[in-house]
Design a protein around this motif. Sequence first.
Motif, PDB file in Angstrom:
ATOM      1  N   GLU A 133      92.510  49.710  73.381  1.00 15.21           N
ATOM      2  CA  GLU A 133      91.248  50.375  73.668  1.00 15.21           C
ATOM      3  C   GLU A 133      90.311  49.395  74.366  1.00 15.21           C
ATOM      4  O   GLU A 133      90.064  48.303  73.852  1.00 15.21           O
ATOM      5  N   ASP A 134      89.778  49.763  75.519  1.00 16.17           N
ATOM      6  CA  ASP A 134      88.724  48.995  76.171  1.00 16.17           C
ATOM      7  C   ASP A 134      87.406  49.421  75.545  1.00 16.17           C
ATOM      8  O   ASP A 134      87.139  50.627  75.420  1.00 16.17           O
ATOM      9  N   ALA A 135      86.593  48.441  75.145  1.00 17.42           N
ATOM     10  CA  ALA A 135      85.327  48.776  74.501  1.00 17.42           C
ATOM     11  C   ALA A 135      84.236  47.822  74.965  1.00 17.42           C
ATOM     12  O   ALA A 135      84.500  46.666  75.308  1.00 17.42           O
ATOM     13  N   ASN A 136      83.021  48.329  74.989  1.00 15.39           N
ATOM     14  CA  ASN A 136      81.837  47.522  75.249  1.00 15.39           C
ATOM     15  C   ASN A 136      81.111  47.304  73.931  1.00 15.39           C
ATOM     16  O   ASN A 136      80.953  48.250  73.155  1.00 15.39           O
ATOM     17  N   VAL A 137      80.674  46.090  73.697  1.00 17.03           N
ATOM     18  CA  VAL A 137      79.932  45.764  72.483  1.00 17.03           C
ATOM     19  C   VAL A 137      78.520  45.385  72.905  1.00 17.03           C
ATOM     20  O   VAL A 137      78.317  44.379  73.600  1.00 17.03           O
ATOM     21  N   HIS A 138      77.568  46.190  72.495  1.00 19.17           N
ATOM     22  CA  HIS A 138      76.170  45.984  72.857  1.00 19.17           C
ATOM     23  C   HIS A 138      75.468  45.220  71.740  1.00 19.17           C
ATOM     24  O   HIS A 138      75.039  45.804  70.750  1.00 19.17           O
ATOM     25  N   SER A 139      75.384  43.915  71.910  1.00 16.98           N
ATOM     26  CA  SER A 139      74.771  43.049  70.911  1.00 16.98           C
ATOM     27  C   SER A 139      74.605  41.674  71.536  1.00 16.98           C
ATOM     28  O   SER A 139      75.448  41.251  72.338  1.00 16.98           O
ATOM     29  N   ASP A 140      73.551  40.971  71.180  1.00 13.96           N
ATOM     30  CA  ASP A 140      73.394  39.599  71.679  1.00 13.96           C
ATOM     31  C   ASP A 140      74.503  38.710  71.135  1.00 13.96           C
ATOM     32  O   ASP A 140      75.065  37.890  71.848  1.00 13.96           O
ATOM     33  N   LEU A 141      74.811  38.855  69.851  1.00 14.71           N
ATOM     34  CA  LEU A 141      75.862  38.080  69.195  1.00 14.71           C
ATOM     35  C   LEU A 141      77.122  38.930  69.101  1.00 14.71           C
ATOM     36  O   LEU A 141      77.091  40.029  68.541  1.00 14.71           O
ATOM     37  N   LEU A 142      78.227  38.415  69.617  1.00 12.51           N
ATOM     38  CA  LEU A 142      79.508  39.115  69.467  1.00 12.51           C
ATOM     39  C   LEU A 142      80.165  38.646  68.179  1.00 12.51           C
ATOM     40  O   LEU A 142      80.329  37.444  67.959  1.00 12.51           O
ATOM     41  N   ILE A 143      80.529  39.582  67.327  1.00  8.34           N
ATOM     42  CA  ILE A 143      81.285  39.298  66.107  1.00  8.34           C
ATOM     43  C   ILE A 143      82.623  40.000  66.288  1.00  8.34           C
ATOM     44  O   ILE A 143      82.672  41.228  66.424  1.00  8.34           O
TER      45      ILE A 143
END
Length: 180
Positions: free
Chosen positions: A139-149
């Motif tokens: 799955e290709d996904a975008n994570v909208h957050s300053d910090l990636l966890i």
Amino acid sequence: MILVLVDHDRGTLDPLSTRALTAARGIDTDIQAVVIGAAGAAVAAEVGKFGAKVLHVVNNAEISDYAPMASGRALSELVDLLKPAAVIAAGSPRGNEQLAHLAAFKDLPMAAECTSITLGNQGAPHKVVRARWAGNLLEDANVHSDLLIASVMALAFEPEEVGGSAEVKEISVSLSSEDT
């Protein structure tokens, strides 16, 4: 800087953590690691071989064994102190659980079982490829957050030594009785 949570059992490094360190190096060469529990200091030499320049050892006396909520709280405090671009761990049950606690404490999303990670910049989302349904679907996904966890899929990255050593920095964090 990428902060990598490495796991250990009484001072013996979990081999999946070497894969997480290798994955993190593919994102950024500035790698620091964190280990929970004073016995984890024994993994410093091995962590350094995989590119971590610093090993933060959370050495609170209250953490004598696996305590995922305490780990999440410690990671949260360390994130506030170090301001990494991402926190990465192996996609093991323990790695995913500890990162899930961090994400909950920070009220941020977490991407699990990643096979590819590209950090976003200047407000752009982070891009990840995640293994779903036991790896049968990517799955290709975008994570909208300053910090990636994010956790990395356990066997998606071959461990690769680069040599070097990690400076050990012991820290103690504020924990409540509920955390432990």
